[in-house]
Design a protein around this motif. Structure first.
Motif, short mmCIF file in Angstrom:
data_model
loop_
_atom_site.label_atom_id
_atom_site.label_comp_id
_atom_site.label_asym_id
_atom_site.label_seq_id
_atom_site.Cartn_x
_atom_site.Cartn_y
_atom_site.Cartn_z
N ASN A 240 0.88 -1.17 0.00
CA ASN A 240 0.00 0.00 0.00
C ASN A 240 0.92 1.21 0.00
N ILE A 241 0.92 1.94 -1.11
CA ILE A 241 1.90 3.01 -1.26
C ILE A 241 1.75 4.10 -0.21
N MET A 242 0.50 4.37 0.21
CA MET A 242 0.29 5.39 1.25
C MET A 242 0.82 4.90 2.59
N THR A 243 0.59 3.62 2.90
CA THR A 243 1.12 3.06 4.15
C THR A 243 2.64 3.14 4.17
N MET A 244 3.26 2.82 3.04
CA MET A 244 4.72 2.89 2.94
C MET A 244 5.22 4.31 3.19
N MET A 245 4.56 5.29 2.59
CA MET A 245 4.99 6.68 2.76
C MET A 245 4.80 7.15 4.21
N ILE A 246 3.71 6.69 4.85
CA ILE A 246 3.46 7.07 6.25
C ILE A 246 4.52 6.46 7.17
N ILE A 247 4.85 5.18 6.93
CA ILE A 247 5.88 4.52 7.75
C ILE A 247 7.23 5.23 7.58
N GLN A 248 7.56 5.55 6.34
CA GLN A 248 8.81 6.26 6.08
C GLN A 248 8.84 7.61 6.80
N MET A 249 7.74 8.34 6.71
CA MET A 249 7.68 9.67 7.29
C MET A 249 7.74 9.64 8.82
N ILE A 250 6.93 8.78 9.43
CA ILE A 250 6.90 8.70 10.89
C ILE A 250 8.25 8.25 11.44
N GLY A 251 8.81 7.18 10.84
CA GLY A 251 10.11 6.70 11.28
C GLY A 251 11.19 7.76 11.14
N PHE A 252 11.16 8.48 10.03
CA PHE A 252 12.14 9.54 9.79
C PHE A 252 12.00 10.67 10.81
#
Length: 268
Positions: A240-252
Motif C-alpha cells: 500500500n503506497i500510502m502506508t509505505m509513505m506514512i511509515i517512512q515519514m513517521i520513522g524519519f
C-alpha cells in the motif's frame, strides 16, 4: 569512515545516532543526488513488484467519456453479435447519437468517419473496437482469435471485457505509465521532505553542529535510510503506497527529532 569509498561510507553512517551525527559531512553533492535516487528506488521496489502482478486495468479510468455513452440498448445489440477468429459479425448496423457522442456497431467508412468527428465515440467494428475520448489519441482494441461477447448482460460486463482486452494489448505501456507516475510522486515527496527539513536544520545551525546546507542534507539522508528500508520491507509483504509513505515519514521524523536534540545537547 572518511577513508571508506562511496557508497559504503553512507551505509556505515546510518546505523546509529552517533554515526548519523558524526558522519553528516561525508557525502559530496553528486553522492547526495545518487543517495536520493537510491532511497527512492528502495520505495519503488514493492511498487514495481505489485504492478507487474496486474492482470487487468479499468479502461474507463483512462477513457471515461465513451463508456458513459453506453446503455442497455447497446448491450442488447452486442448480444446479437458474434466474434469468430478475431472478426466480429453483426446482422445489421447499429448507431446511436446524442449530444455527447456516438456509439455504434458495424459502421461503414462514411459512418465511422462522421463518428470520429464527434468528441466521444465507442464503435465495434469487424476487426477492432474503436474508442475516442475528446483530444486523446483514438484507441483501437483488437479482438483476439479466442474471444466472444458471450455472457455479457450489463454495461459493467462490457467495461470489464474490454478492459481485459485493452490491458493485454497495452500491458507494457500501462505498467510503464503507472511506474513513472509512482516514481515521480515518491521522488517529489522525498525531495520536499529532504530539502524542507535540511533548510530547517540549516536555519537552526547556531544550536547544532551543522556547518552548511550540504551537511544538513547529508544528515537528513542519514536519518532517512532505516525508515525507508523499513517501509520497503512492509511494502513487500503488504503493498500500500500510502502506508509505505506514512511509515517512512513517521520513522524519519522520530529519528530526526532524537538526532536533533542530541546535537543540541552536545553543542550547548
Amino acid at each position: 569512515m572518511r577513508t571508506k569509498p562511496f557508497p559504503l561510507n553512507y551505509f556505515l553512517s546510518v546505523w546509529s545516532v552517533r554515526n548519523i551525527i558524526r558522519y553528516k559531512g561525508i557525502l559530496n553533492w553528486l553522492q547526495i543526488i545518487l543517495v536520493l535516487f537510491f532511497l527512492n528506488g528502495l520505495m519503488m521496489m514493492p511498487v514495481s513488484l505489485n504492478y507487474n502482478k496486474l492482470t487487468s486495468f479499468s479502461i474507463d479510468q483512462t477513457y471515461p467519456g465513451p463508456f458513459e455513452l453506453l446503455n442497455e440498448q447497446f448491450v442488447n445489440e452486442i448480444q446479437t453479435t458474434s466474434v469468430l477468429n478475431g472478426r466480429l459479425t453483426s446482422k445489421e448496423t447499429f448507431i446511436e447519437k446524442n449530444n455527447r457522442g456516438v456509439v455504434g456497431i458495424n459502421m461503414n467508412e462514411k459512418q465511422l468517419k462522421e463518428a470520429l468527428e464527434k468528441e466521444q465515440a465507442f464503435v465495434l467494428q469487424q476487426n477492432e473496437i474503436i474508442i475516442k475520448d475528446r483530444e486523446k489519441p483514438v484507441e483501437k482494441v483488437y479482438y483476439p482469435k479466442e474471444f466472444s461477447f458471450e455472457h455479457i448482460d450489463t454495461i459493467e460486463d462490457v467495461k470489464k471485457v474490454i478492459s481485459n482486452l485493452w490491458f493485454m494489448q497495452n500491458k507494457v505501456y500501462i505498467i510503464g505509465t503507472l511506474l513513472f507516475v509512482s516514481f515521480t510522486i515518491l521522488l517529489s515527496s522525498l525531495l520536499l521532505i529532504v530539502t524542507g527539513c535540511a533548510l530547517f536544520l540549516y536555519i537552526s545551525k547556531r544550536t547544532t553542529s551543522i556547518q552548511n546546507f550540504k551537511e544538513a542534507m547529508n544528515l537528513i539522508l542519514n536519518c532517512l535510510a532505516i525508515p525507508t528500508v523499513l517501509a520497503m520491507v512492509v511494502g513487500l509483504f503488504h503493498f500500500n503506497i500510502m502506508t509505505m509513505m506514512i511509515i517512512q515519514m513517521i520513522g524519519f521524523l522520530i529519528l530526526l527529532v532524537y538526532v536533533f536534540f542530541n546535537m543540541q545537547i552536545h553543542h550547548s
